[in-house]
Design an enzyme around this catalytic site. Structure first.
Site, short mmCIF file in Angstrom:
data_model
loop_
_atom_site.label_atom_id
_atom_site.label_comp_id
_atom_site.label_asym_id
_atom_site.label_seq_id
_atom_site.Cartn_x
_atom_site.Cartn_y
_atom_site.Cartn_z
N CYS A 335 35.17 11.58 31.40
CA CYS A 335 36.17 12.22 30.87
C CYS A 335 35.92 13.73 31.71
CB CYS A 335 36.17 12.22 29.14
SG CYS A 335 37.41 13.09 28.19
N HIS A 464 37.96 7.27 29.10
CA HIS A 464 36.93 6.06 28.81
C HIS A 464 36.54 5.11 28.49
CE1 HIS A 464 35.20 9.87 26.59
NE2 HIS A 464 36.39 10.26 27.05
N GLU A 466 33.95 3.28 29.38
CA GLU A 466 32.90 2.54 28.09
C GLU A 466 34.14 1.56 27.15
OE1 GLU A 466 33.16 5.66 29.14
OE2 GLU A 466 33.14 7.15 27.32
N1 GLN Z 1 36.23 18.47 26.64
C1 GLN Z 1 36.74 17.79 27.36
C2 GLN Z 1 38.10 17.84 27.09
O1 GLN Z 1 38.75 18.35 25.98
C3 GLN Z 1 36.45 16.80 27.55
C4 GLN Z 1 36.36 15.69 26.26
C5 GLN Z 1 35.48 14.72 26.62
O2 GLN Z 1 34.60 14.12 27.29
N2 GLN Z 1 35.54 14.01 25.69
O3 GLN Z 1 39.33 17.48 27.39
#
Ligand code: GLN
Length: 488
Positions: A335, A464, A466
């Protein structure tokens, strides 16, 4: 939920953002759990108050008792019916005696009183004071007393401790707490938490619970689970993974819980590859204070930059990505990790000096990471709560790419939690310079995976991965990453 206080925020398939405990249930049970399996005081009160406003109580007096426990019971039954469950496992969080869970205990008491088949399991803590060398059962005796004050007598007591509960302790607990000795279950610290179901099985915990409920055991074959645990135990190789994050320190303690699903996914994939992971926590803010520290990354077999928000520690993370790319150390970005890899590549390879995410710098000359169009209004309206792009979404995968080969299919569902994306305006520049965008939304509008195929392993995902990793079925991208780390 602040990660350094409450641990990771778990994202459900249907887009709920909830307590990380639900992640453990998904991993241990191998089932997908929806957001309505998370019942909070706020939800319950809101529902009762809104019902009253809508006139649904028809002029009755609306009070905490019975209406709040009624709503809790309704929600538990609703979750059970929706999943067509054989039985429902309800965890009441916190500690008996907390103000916060008293109405949930009352709902539990009523469920039994209403005539539902119920089993009460109390998990109690037995501290071992090392200078005395003794396991103490007094705190447990008191928590059982507090539970009884709420009208609940436990059927089982689980002895949570550093060591197994011995017969002397079991005898004592049985007598003081009014539970027969075969209802006292030992739950010591285990080197590998996935061995715990096997230990419970040895104590016939599951069978005893089912017997009390009058249910027949359905499947007691734990072969797949045993094999997975054996793989973990017999792993002969070591793999050293550096996790470059920022949600670690809380007072004088380090809190690995902020990244619990990442750790578990690394464990699952490592075991799959016959390896034992050693996880090194690296606070990205350290790289900002002292850039010479970056050379410590050389000792890692692989580097993960996990998810995150806001500007703190970001430049340190970008420096770590640069180090991984330039020194060909396997890199996996999750992400924010992908977004920062894009920023690093834009700045240092595409020559877009000052490239950034508008989350960090609204006036950047090159907003390579920008707000998702659907999220702009939400931000302007300051409507932040639970409004990110959330939950399971389809990802189309390009064939003959690193991601395509690892997944072995052209479409997968993975879980998201973000507001920003790789700006479509920069996709061409990135790809021309060799940054391959190997995954996207089915309409190809939002890019969701990026990779540098010439390196040993350099890949980032907007989702994600994970969250979909299981003990017996690790996420393919994590497996690919760990394999590359082992080759290093
Ligand atoms: N801050 C970033 C976004 O909002 C990444 C979010 C995250 O890593 N879950 O897109």
């Amino acid at each position: 939920m602040r990660p350094t206080e409450h641990g990771e925020v778990w994202v459900t398939e249907d887009g709920g953002e909830i307590d990380q405990d639900l992640g453990h249930y998904e991993r241990f049970l191998g089932v997908t759990i929806g957001r309505d399996h998370n019942i909070t005081t706020g939800q319950v009160y809101r529902e009762v108050i809104e019902k009253e406003r809508r006139g649904e109580f028809l002029g009755k007096t609306v009070e905490v008792i019975p209406h709040i426990p009624d709503e809790i019971k309704r929600r538990i039954k609703n979750a059970a019916e929706k999943t067509k469950a054989d039985f429902v496992l309800v965890e009441i969080g916190g500690v008996v005696g907390d103000y916060q869970n008293i109405l949930f205990l009352e709902a539990a008491r009523q469920i039994r009183f209403d005539g539902e088949k119920t089993v009460f399991v109390h998990v109690g803590f037995l501290p071992v004071l090392h200078h005395l060398g003794e396991m103490k059962s007094k705190p447990l005796q008191h928590s059982v007393r507090a539970l009884m004050q709420a009208g609940i007598i436990p059927d089982f007591i689980v002895c949570r401790s550093e060591y197994p509960a011995d017969d002397v302790r079991k005898d004592k607990i049985s007598m003081f707490c009014n539970v027969k000795e075969d209802g006292i279950i030992s739950n010591p610290d285990m080197e590998n938490v996935y061995e715990l179901p096997l230990l419970f099985d040895e104590q016939k915990f599951g069978e005893k619970v089912l017997e009390k409920l009058g249910l027949e055991p359905k499947n007691t074959d734990m072969k797949e689970w045993k094999d997975a645990v054996a793989r973990m135990k017999n792993a002969s190789k070591n793999v050293k993974i550096g996790i470059v994050g920022k949600y670690f320190d809380i007072g004088s303690f380090k809190l690995a819980d902020s990244y619990i699903s990442v750790i578990e996914a690394v464990k699952h994939a490592s075991a799959w590859c016959g390896a034992r992971p050693e996880i090194i926590w690296i606070d990205s803010k350290e790289f900002e204070k002292n850039p010479a520290k970056l050379s410590e990354l050389r000792n890692m077999d692989g580097i993960i930059v996990p998810g995150g928000f806001g500007s703190s520690g970001v430049e340190g993370k970008i420096a770590a990505v640069k180090y991984a790319r330039e020194n060909n150390i396997p890199f996996f970005g999750l992400c924010y990790g992908l977004q920062l890899a894009v920023i690093e590549f834009a700045r240092n390879v595409c020559g877009l000096k000052g490239a950034n995410s508008t989350e960090i710098d609204e006036r950047t000359p090159y907003p390579v990471i920008d707000i998702l169009p659907g999220q702009r209004k939400i931000i302007e309206g300051k409507n932040y709560g639970a409004t990110m792009r959330l939950g399971g979404q389809a990802v189309s995968i390009k064939p003959d790419t690193v991601a395509g080969n690892l997944y072995g299919k052209d479409s997968v569902t993975e879980r998201f939690r973000h507001r920003y994306e790789i700006s479509p305006q920069y996709v061409e520049t990135l790809e021309k310079n060799g940054f391959i965008l190997s995954g996207s939304t089915p309409d190809n509008r939002i890019k969701q995976i990026g990779e540098l195929p010439k390196l040993k392993f350099f890949l980032g995902t907007q989702f994600h991965p994970e969250f979909t990793s299981r003990v017996t079925d690790p996420n393919p991208l994590f497996v690919g990453f760990i394999k590359a780390c082992l080759e290093k």
